[in-house]
Design an enzyme around this catalytic site. Sequence first.
Site, PDB file in Angstrom:
ATOM      1  N   GLU A   1       0.820  -1.216   0.000  1.00 24.46           N
ATOM      2  CA  GLU A   1       0.000   0.000   0.000  1.00 24.46           C
ATOM      3  C   GLU A   1       0.853   1.265   0.000  1.00 24.46           C
ATOM      4  OE1 GLU A   1      -2.935  -0.236  -0.764  1.00 24.46           O
ATOM      5  OE2 GLU A   1      -3.188  -2.372  -0.396  1.00 24.46           O
ATOM      6  N   GLY A   2       1.980   1.200  -0.676  1.00 23.49           N
ATOM      7  CA  GLY A   2       2.899   2.323  -0.713  1.00 23.49           C
ATOM      8  C   GLY A   2       3.932   2.167   0.374  1.00 23.49           C
TER       9      GLY A   2
END
Length: 582
Positions: free
Chosen positions: A435-436
């Site tokens: 998610e980053g």
Amino acid sequence: MQDYVAPIADYQFLLREVLGFDAAMADLGKDVDSDLATAVLQEAGKLCSQTLHPINRSGDEEGSRLVDGVVHVPAGFTEAYRTFAEGGWAALSAAPEHGGQGLPFILQLWLDEMMSAANLSFGLFPGLTRGATEAITAHASDELKAIWLPPLVSGEWMGAMALTEGGAGTDLALLKTRAQPNGDGSYAVTGQKIFISSGDHEMTPNIVHLVLARLPDAPAGVKGISLFLVPKYLPDDSGGFTVRNAMSAGALEKKMGIHAQPTCVMNYDGATGWLVGEPHRGLAAMFTMMNAERLMVGIQGLGIAGAAYQQAVAYAKDRLQGRSADGARGPVPIIEHADVRRMLLNVRAFVEAGRALAGWTALQHDRAHGHADAGERAKADALVALLTPVVKAAFTDFGFESAVQAQQVFGGHGYIREWGMEQYVRDARIAMIYEGTNGVQAMDLVGRKLSMAGGAVAQGFFDIVAADLADAARVDAATLVAQRTLAALDLLRDVTAGVQGGNIDSLGAAAVDYLRLFALVSFGWMWARMAAAAAQGDTPFHDAKVKVATYFAERVLPQAQGLAVQIKAGAAPLMALSTDAF
């Protein structure tokens, strides 16, 4: 391994004595009070301790498997998910108009914490489904909402998000998946995605993928990305969903941790899908899902840390080694040794502050979505946006560090599978990446979030923190942590002025240290509030809060000074060495 125990007493303390939950709900016109919230959390805790935790280790050892094109999850997972969905937990915070219960988001985040503590691999299934639900709710047409939202909200079906490709990770401008119009309002989606959590399985009769792809006339770069709803099964002529779509799991990733979670290489071979939102505006739609997921991933770090702490404390009280400080007794439980207490208190100081900060952020989320005044909604939404990269990155950084320290308490036994601590370390590691990555989150904070509204959002947050600290400083039990956090806040304000407006190298050099400093100030703020509230009580629980707050002030918060020095050093020390010299 000890059974997992849900931290209900801590939740209750935060709801009633620290966060002002009842007043916050009344302000939003919600018929929910702390008694109801506690009852919901107690039932959630039973689910996590009695149903999810017992299959955590066995799920890790068995893992998900791909056999003849079919993804099999470990034994017990399908039955556990059925219990989860039938209990209404999938619909906990979803909108009532789509079949949800509409309960406050704070209950959702704390449910996520307990699920992550009990069984991180399992928690990803409903977490990703909720993210897909939010993106469809915010961006899809009414027709798509009517068809796809009810079974997703109820938990009858699950969702997944498909962004990453072999050549397009953080830089989504490079993605190559294509979507060709079919002429009937649908599209044929073709391409391959990697690292797709919950990408395929047989736990539910359908899985709804949200897939980023390019239309034939798409401009280059991120401005040419569209979002498509691509289900595993399509509608048939009788109104059921039995027609297999042209998509499949080509492989399962072999990973360091979360073995029970099927992380798939997904192939879309002209799969039928429908456009979500406007053409070429898919990234904006996907960020609705990603921002929800980033909060959830941060909470994963918190949950792992809390679970690892419970195991380490139980072991430290039971394990006999060495002699007492005065040499008079021995062997003694290792919890009597100062270094063991240091490790345990480091973890606890993060977990309890993180739990409080998650709760405060969740209340802002509810305010952003439910306050009657548009101006108040906008202010709250901006605060959630500011804190999202902090929660994601700091909670997972501290969560992994906490898992390692809890493992260290066990000594050699922590390295052995039967005690379960090495699984916490392996599972926690992914939360810093997906998610980053946390470096990306830090760059988002310094490069984008600090500049929101010309810097007014960050400064407004600092003002909120300063006002609360000034109030807490008037309470004797909270004076130390409040005053030292105020000093750390001054450092944060100072370096913020230097960071804002910097070039890409200076931002990159400062970002990770800046986010950690921001987090430490935020944790100190929560500890000051908790210590001030605990001073009004006279139980051992309240006394422990004050003592851990003091530990945080004296042994953890001093990191702020070193971080400020590192930030002010700028990019020069990083860029001085030539590329060839590495």
